[in-house]
Design a protein around this motif. Structure first.
Motif, PDB file in Angstrom:
ATOM      1  N   MET A 100      26.075   4.752  -4.969  1.00 29.11           N
ATOM      2  CA  MET A 100      27.351   4.366  -5.308  1.00 29.11           C
ATOM      3  C   MET A 100      27.271   4.036  -6.795  1.00 29.11           C
ATOM      4  O   MET A 100      26.467   3.743  -7.508  1.00 29.11           O
ATOM      5  CB  MET A 100      27.737   3.047  -4.734  1.00 29.11           C
ATOM      6  N   LYS A 101      28.408   3.988  -7.526  1.00 25.27           N
ATOM      7  CA  LYS A 101      28.690   3.426  -8.816  1.00 25.27           C
ATOM      8  C   LYS A 101      28.409   2.067  -9.063  1.00 25.27           C
ATOM      9  O   LYS A 101      28.238   1.230  -8.009  1.00 25.27           O
ATOM     10  CB  LYS A 101      29.935   3.780  -9.366  1.00 25.27           C
ATOM     11  N   ARG A 102      27.951   1.823 -10.377  1.00 31.28           N
ATOM     12  CA  ARG A 102      27.632   0.456 -10.592  1.00 31.28           C
ATOM     13  C   ARG A 102      28.813  -0.613 -10.398  1.00 31.28           C
ATOM     14  O   ARG A 102      30.085  -0.007 -10.729  1.00 31.28           O
ATOM     15  CB  ARG A 102      27.163   0.066 -12.067  1.00 31.28           C
ATOM     16  N   GLY A 103      28.773  -1.670  -9.742  1.00 29.16           N
ATOM     17  CA  GLY A 103      29.972  -2.483  -9.503  1.00 29.16           C
ATOM     18  C   GLY A 103      30.429  -2.315  -7.981  1.00 29.16           C
ATOM     19  O   GLY A 103      31.230  -2.751  -7.656  1.00 29.16           O
ATOM     20  N   PHE A 104      29.943  -1.527  -7.304  1.00 24.77           N
ATOM     21  CA  PHE A 104      30.620  -0.981  -5.844  1.00 24.77           C
ATOM     22  C   PHE A 104      29.994  -2.317  -4.977  1.00 24.77           C
ATOM     23  O   PHE A 104      28.906  -2.584  -4.926  1.00 24.77           O
ATOM     24  CB  PHE A 104      29.882   0.224  -5.497  1.00 24.77           C
ATOM     25  N   SER A 105      30.936  -2.688  -4.408  1.00 24.60           N
ATOM     26  CA  SER A 105      30.736  -4.076  -3.572  1.00 24.60           C
ATOM     27  C   SER A 105      30.223  -3.763  -2.304  1.00 24.60           C
ATOM     28  O   SER A 105      30.390  -2.822  -1.645  1.00 24.60           O
ATOM     29  CB  SER A 105      32.015  -4.878  -3.530  1.00 24.60           C
ATOM     30  N   PRO A 164      39.169  12.635  -2.943  1.00 20.09           N
ATOM     31  CA  PRO A 164      38.079  11.773  -3.536  1.00 20.09           C
ATOM     32  C   PRO A 164      38.238  10.318  -3.795  1.00 20.09           C
ATOM     33  O   PRO A 164      39.275   9.771  -4.358  1.00 20.09           O
ATOM     34  CB  PRO A 164      38.134  12.293  -4.923  1.00 20.09           C
ATOM     35  N   SER A 165      37.575   9.561  -2.981  1.00 22.17           N
ATOM     36  CA  SER A 165      37.701   8.079  -3.065  1.00 22.17           C
ATOM     37  C   SER A 165      36.293   7.628  -2.756  1.00 22.17           C
ATOM     38  O   SER A 165      35.205   8.306  -2.499  1.00 22.17           O
ATOM     39  CB  SER A 165      38.676   7.464  -1.847  1.00 22.17           C
ATOM     40  N   ALA A 166      36.376   6.010  -2.452  1.00 19.75           N
ATOM     41  CA  ALA A 166      34.993   5.435  -2.081  1.00 19.75           C
ATOM     42  C   ALA A 166      34.466   5.946  -0.808  1.00 19.75           C
ATOM     43  O   ALA A 166      33.291   6.056  -0.743  1.00 19.75           O
ATOM     44  CB  ALA A 166      35.222   4.077  -2.350  1.00 19.75           C
ATOM     45  N   GLY A 167      35.543   6.066   0.141  1.00 22.75           N
ATOM     46  CA  GLY A 167      35.050   6.587   1.427  1.00 22.75           C
ATOM     47  C   GLY A 167      34.404   7.834   1.314  1.00 22.75           C
ATOM     48  O   GLY A 167      33.395   8.091   2.102  1.00 22.75           O
ATOM     49  N   ARG A 168      34.865   8.758   0.761  1.00 20.79           N
ATOM     50  CA  ARG A 168      34.368  10.187   0.654  1.00 20.79           C
ATOM     51  C   ARG A 168      33.123   9.975   0.000  1.00 20.79           C
ATOM     52  O   ARG A 168      32.101  11.080   0.419  1.00 20.79           O
ATOM     53  CB  ARG A 168      35.303  11.175   0.013  1.00 20.79           C
ATOM     54  N   THR A 169      32.900   8.996  -1.038  1.00 22.92           N
ATOM     55  CA  THR A 169      31.568   9.149  -1.951  1.00 22.92           C
ATOM     56  C   THR A 169      30.493   8.595  -0.789  1.00 22.92           C
ATOM     57  O   THR A 169      29.300   9.191  -0.660  1.00 22.92           O
ATOM     58  CB  THR A 169      31.797   8.222  -3.062  1.00 22.92           C
TER      59      THR A 169
END
Length: 85
Positions: free
Chosen positions: A55-60, A30-35
């Motif tokens: 994506m979650k809030r604050g994701f660049s 589980p990571s940003a890439g998987r999301t």
């Protein structure tokens, strides 16, 4: 009037649609890439804006561009440019 690809990109009327080649890899933690991959799988023909909304809030934006480029180089994701006029 017919738009060339460069003119469409300049006018903001071109976008890329991302699709998975073989689905989300099972061995990914589980990571940003998987999301990002899960978001692409959920929305067939997902555009960057669609993925960004999941994506979650604050994701660049830079992180999103990094992962989309990485997954394209690795052959996990394919991108097709779509010109809407």
């Amino acid at each position: 009037m017919r738009l060339t690809a460069r003119a469409a990109i300049k006018d903001g009327k071109a976008s890329k649609r991302y699709t998975l080649v073989n689905g989300v890899p099972k061995d990914m933690r589980p990571s940003a890439g998987r999301t990002i991959l899960v978001s692409i799988a959920r929305h067939r023909g997902a555009e960057a804006d669609t993925i960004r909304r999941d994506m979650k809030r604050g994701f660049s934006d830079a992180t999103l561009r990094f992962y989309l480029g990485k997954f394209q180089r690795e052959g996990v994701v394919t991108a097709v440019s779509v010109i809407t006029a």
